[in-house]
Write an enzyme that holds these catalytic residues in place. Structure first.
Site, short mmCIF file in Angstrom:
data_model
loop_
_atom_site.label_atom_id
_atom_site.label_comp_id
_atom_site.label_asym_id
_atom_site.label_seq_id
_atom_site.Cartn_x
_atom_site.Cartn_y
_atom_site.Cartn_z
N GLU A 1 83.26 35.17 68.29
CA GLU A 1 82.09 35.97 68.63
C GLU A 1 81.79 35.86 70.11
O GLU A 1 82.54 35.23 70.86
CB GLU A 1 80.88 35.54 67.80
CG GLU A 1 80.45 34.11 67.99
CD GLU A 1 79.32 33.71 67.04
OE1 GLU A 1 79.10 34.42 66.04
OE2 GLU A 1 78.67 32.68 67.30
N ASP B 1 72.49 32.93 74.95
CA ASP B 1 73.32 34.13 75.09
C ASP B 1 73.09 34.84 76.42
O ASP B 1 72.88 36.05 76.47
CB ASP B 1 73.07 35.11 73.95
CG ASP B 1 73.31 34.51 72.59
OD1 ASP B 1 74.29 33.75 72.45
OD2 ASP B 1 72.53 34.78 71.66
#
Length: 340
Positions: free
Chosen positions: A242, A49
């Site tokens: 997401e 991420d």
């Protein structure tokens, strides 16, 4: 979004079949270009991420919590003078002390994103587990006078946490050309799903919308108005959309996101475009899927604010390795060049 892979998830990832999932009935359009395999930066160091910020001394990146020598680093960091040679800052933690609302037994600090405010200070938007409902995650912010921290979240309760619909994860900051400031994030609906892949492939499928919240341009956190839904998961997305990241590229607002389950090879990087920041957004892509440039389960792309430099992760032997590229938009098609 990144969760440590359990044995079951690892088996699911290994057994998943990388297939094209975009048909003429799906809601996506776009071009998938396959090229020669690319090499992750930092020799494949686990860096899930990742998020970018450019400063006078070069590029800096922040990532989801990582286990280093038996201890958790809540917010790992890396840097590069030229966007080519990256150095992992071993043992350095941008947020060593967690907020009062976080579940300290299993904090699960995910997807940090750092932006600089007008006074020169910095704000980090991030996700962590909520101690009042430990199966859920919430979004909050922490501040620092310096880029490298330490970042401090002094809140007693999380900043954004709709627990009735699953909580919230994956915040990312954006500054518009008119000076307005915004944050995009995901309602984590699959956290209260009915089972299956990533908890949300058993009917009825729960919505996991990407939301846009305007904030005060000076402080980066005082909310202005109500959040606006930009997109949500449809038939082509599997259980989720997401990991949003918003930028202005090629004359349009481009919302990058990932869909399908992170624990399978169907995980991807896709995008949607709009003429106005609040939409409507039309989904295109995917940009990266398993097999593109030799990657597996690419996801979690972050693009420099109003720039074209991007970073994302893909599954590897040591966790989630980071990759980089320069992106461009022609019409409604994003292409990648100068890949790592």
């Amino acid at each position: 979004m990144f969760r440590p892979l359990t044995l079951a998830a690892t088996a699911l990832l290994a057994s998943s079949i990388a297939v094209a999932r975009y048909t003429e009935e799906d809601e996506y359009e776009g071009l998938l270009e396959k090229r020669a395999p690319i090499t992750p930066v930092m020799s494949g160091q686990n860096f899930p991420d990742p998020a970018l910020i450019r400063m006078a001394d070069g590029w800096h990146a922040f990532a989801t919590n990582t286990l280093i020598n038996g201890s958790w680093v809540h917010v790992p960091m890396a840097k590069s003078p030229d966007f080519q040679t990256w150095t992992y800052l071993t043992g350095v933690d941008a947020m060593p002390t967690l907020a009062a609302w976080v579940d300290l037994d299993s904090p699960r600090v995910w997807a940090p994103d750092v932006v600089q405010l007008g006074d020169g200070s910095f704000i980090m938007y991030y996700t962590a587990a909520y101690k009042e409902a430990t199966n859920l995650h919430c979004v909050s912010y922490a501040t620092s006078q310096t880029l490298l921290g330490p970042y401090v979240d002094a809140l007693k309760e999380p900043w954004i946490c709709p627990t009735a619909i699953g909580g919230a994860i994956d915040p990312s900051g954006y500054t518009n050309s008119d000076g307005t400031r915004w944050v995009v994030y995901k309602i984590d609906g699959n956290a209260v799903g009915h089972g299956g892949s990533c908890g949300n492939t058993v009917e009825p499928i729960v919505s996991t919308p990407i939301m846009l919240q305007q904030v005060n341009a000076a402080d980066g956190y005082s909310k202005i108005g109500e959040p606006v839904q930009l997109i949500t998961n449809g038939p082509a997305d599997g259980p989720v959309v997401e990991a949003p990241s918003l930028s202005y590229l090629g004359g349009k607002y481009v919302l990058f996101f990932s869909s399908n389950c992170f624990a399978t090879t169907l995980y991807d990087v896709s995008y949607a475009t709009a003429s106005h920041i609040k939409g409507p957004y039309t989904k295109y892509g995917p940009l990266f899927v398993t097999g593109t440039d030799g990657m597996t389960s690419p996801g979690g792309l972050d693009i420099a604010v109003n720039g074209n430099h991007a970073i994302w992760h893909g599954a590897g032997s040591t966790g989630r390795a980071a990759y980089t590229a320069i992106l461009s938009l022609t019409g409604n098609v994003v292409t990648a060049s100068t890949l790592s």
